[in-house]
Design a protein around this motif. Sequence first.
Motif, short mmCIF file in Angstrom:
data_model
loop_
_atom_site.label_atom_id
_atom_site.label_comp_id
_atom_site.label_asym_id
_atom_site.label_seq_id
_atom_site.Cartn_x
_atom_site.Cartn_y
_atom_site.Cartn_z
N GLY A 1 -1.74 -13.03 -18.19
CA GLY A 1 -0.30 -13.21 -18.34
C GLY A 1 0.30 -14.24 -17.39
O GLY A 1 1.45 -14.64 -17.56
N GLU A 2 -0.47 -14.66 -16.39
CA GLU A 2 0.03 -15.65 -15.44
C GLU A 2 -0.39 -17.07 -15.78
O GLU A 2 0.09 -18.02 -15.16
N THR A 3 -1.28 -17.24 -16.74
CA THR A 3 -1.82 -18.56 -17.03
C THR A 3 -0.91 -19.35 -17.97
O THR A 3 -0.01 -18.79 -18.61
N ASP A 4 -1.19 -20.65 -18.07
CA ASP A 4 -0.42 -21.51 -18.95
C ASP A 4 -1.10 -21.64 -20.31
O ASP A 4 -2.03 -20.90 -20.63
N ALA A 5 -0.66 -22.59 -21.11
CA ALA A 5 -1.20 -22.76 -22.46
C ALA A 5 -2.65 -23.23 -22.48
O ALA A 5 -3.30 -23.22 -23.52
N HIS A 6 -3.17 -23.60 -21.29
CA HIS A 6 -4.56 -24.06 -21.21
C HIS A 6 -5.43 -23.08 -20.43
O HIS A 6 -6.51 -23.44 -19.97
N ALA A 7 -4.94 -21.84 -20.28
CA ALA A 7 -5.66 -20.76 -19.57
C ALA A 7 -5.91 -21.13 -18.12
O ALA A 7 -6.91 -20.71 -17.52
N LEU A 8 -5.00 -21.91 -17.53
CA LEU A 8 -5.09 -22.31 -16.13
C LEU A 8 -3.86 -21.82 -15.37
O LEU A 8 -2.83 -21.47 -15.95
N MET A 9 -3.97 -21.81 -14.07
CA MET A 9 -2.85 -21.45 -13.22
C MET A 9 -1.79 -22.55 -13.29
O MET A 9 -2.07 -23.71 -13.02
N PRO A 10 -0.57 -22.24 -13.67
CA PRO A 10 0.48 -23.28 -13.70
C PRO A 10 0.86 -23.71 -12.30
O PRO A 10 0.81 -22.91 -11.35
N ILE A 11 1.27 -24.95 -12.16
CA ILE A 11 1.60 -25.47 -10.83
C ILE A 11 2.84 -24.76 -10.27
O ILE A 11 3.02 -24.68 -9.05
N THR A 12 3.69 -24.23 -11.15
CA THR A 12 4.84 -23.46 -10.67
C THR A 12 4.39 -22.18 -9.96
O THR A 12 5.03 -21.74 -9.01
N LEU A 13 3.28 -21.59 -10.41
CA LEU A 13 2.76 -20.40 -9.74
C LEU A 13 2.13 -20.78 -8.40
O LEU A 13 2.21 -20.01 -7.44
N VAL A 14 1.52 -21.96 -8.33
CA VAL A 14 1.01 -22.45 -7.05
C VAL A 14 2.15 -22.53 -6.04
O VAL A 14 2.04 -22.08 -4.90
N ALA A 15 3.26 -23.11 -6.48
CA ALA A 15 4.44 -23.22 -5.61
C ALA A 15 4.96 -21.84 -5.22
O ALA A 15 5.32 -21.60 -4.06
N SER A 16 5.01 -20.93 -6.18
CA SER A 16 5.51 -19.58 -5.92
C SER A 16 4.63 -18.85 -4.92
O SER A 16 5.13 -18.16 -4.02
N ARG A 17 3.31 -18.98 -5.06
CA ARG A 17 2.39 -18.33 -4.12
C ARG A 17 2.56 -18.89 -2.71
O ARG A 17 2.46 -18.15 -1.72
N SER A 18 2.80 -20.19 -2.61
CA SER A 18 2.98 -20.78 -1.28
C SER A 18 4.25 -20.23 -0.61
O SER A 18 4.26 -19.98 0.60
N ILE A 19 5.30 -20.03 -1.39
CA ILE A 19 6.52 -19.44 -0.84
C ILE A 19 6.27 -17.99 -0.43
O ILE A 19 6.73 -17.52 0.61
N GLU A 20 5.50 -17.29 -1.25
CA GLU A 20 5.18 -15.89 -0.98
C GLU A 20 4.43 -15.73 0.34
O GLU A 20 4.79 -14.90 1.19
N ILE A 21 3.38 -16.54 0.52
CA ILE A 21 2.57 -16.36 1.73
C ILE A 21 3.30 -16.89 2.97
O ILE A 21 3.14 -16.35 4.07
N ALA A 22 4.14 -17.91 2.80
CA ALA A 22 4.96 -18.37 3.92
C ALA A 22 5.92 -17.27 4.36
O ALA A 22 6.15 -17.07 5.56
N THR A 23 6.47 -16.56 3.39
CA THR A 23 7.38 -15.45 3.68
C THR A 23 6.65 -14.35 4.45
O THR A 23 7.18 -13.81 5.44
N GLU A 24 5.42 -14.02 4.03
CA GLU A 24 4.66 -12.98 4.71
C GLU A 24 4.29 -13.40 6.13
O GLU A 24 4.30 -12.58 7.05
N HIS A 25 3.94 -14.67 6.31
CA HIS A 25 3.62 -15.15 7.66
C HIS A 25 4.86 -15.10 8.55
O HIS A 25 4.79 -14.66 9.71
#
Length: 265
Positions: free
Chosen positions: A29-53
Amino acid sequence: MAHIINTSKDLQVNEQRDIISKSWFLTAGETDAHALMPITLVASRSIEIATEHANFLGIGYSDLVEHRLGWVLARMTIEMVRYPEINESYSMSTWIEGYNRFLSDRCYEMTDANGLPLAHIRSVWVAIDMETRTMADLTELERQRFPVSDRPCPVEKCRTPSVAKDALVEKADYTFKYCDIDFNRHVNTIRYLDLVLNQRPLEFYDSNIIRRLEVTFDHECYFGETVELITGPDSRNPAASVTEIHAPGRRAAAVKLTFDSRGEK
């Protein structure tokens, strides 16, 4: 190997507290139309881990709100090596490269299950006064809350992207809706990226893949506000594309995209 002082199921912090790492599993459910991680999720994960740090270091939301301060993402550059595939595990590490009284430079590396790099990321976070929404001063916070790492980051600091002057451009309008805003009641960071990526048809992405994304946030936007999107070649690199998002009386953000043909490394 660095000693780990804080370990949970998917989160680790090293002994110096300057690097934090977290792991995820890419679901269908997190992948894009090519069954890959979308770059928007890459950005979201970076915000998430920065928040946790930041939370771990005592400079997170609940800590800064006592001083009427908050963090705002001002810039981010993502350089993709390879996109994670559906059902693949991946990890991301982040560290503070440097900071001053107004901002913090933070870097990231995303790796696969074998420790091979998937992406390198650089970001700039600015401290703001939560009441006036203007740049604030961090000097009242103790220096030990900002453990600076000497870990290198291969992503160069980028200049603010802009559409080339007198270039042929495409224009579109969009009015921000309920699902575009966050708890501060301004537009969520990732929504700007969604909006820019949605300007191109599926057929374009069937042939092209984003290799590098640069975004600069200049001013906030709000629910019900109509913005104009102006897309054209980058002023410094005509091979790259820039979309500027203009709200009434101000430029809100600019997103620069560099593409490869699918199949290229």
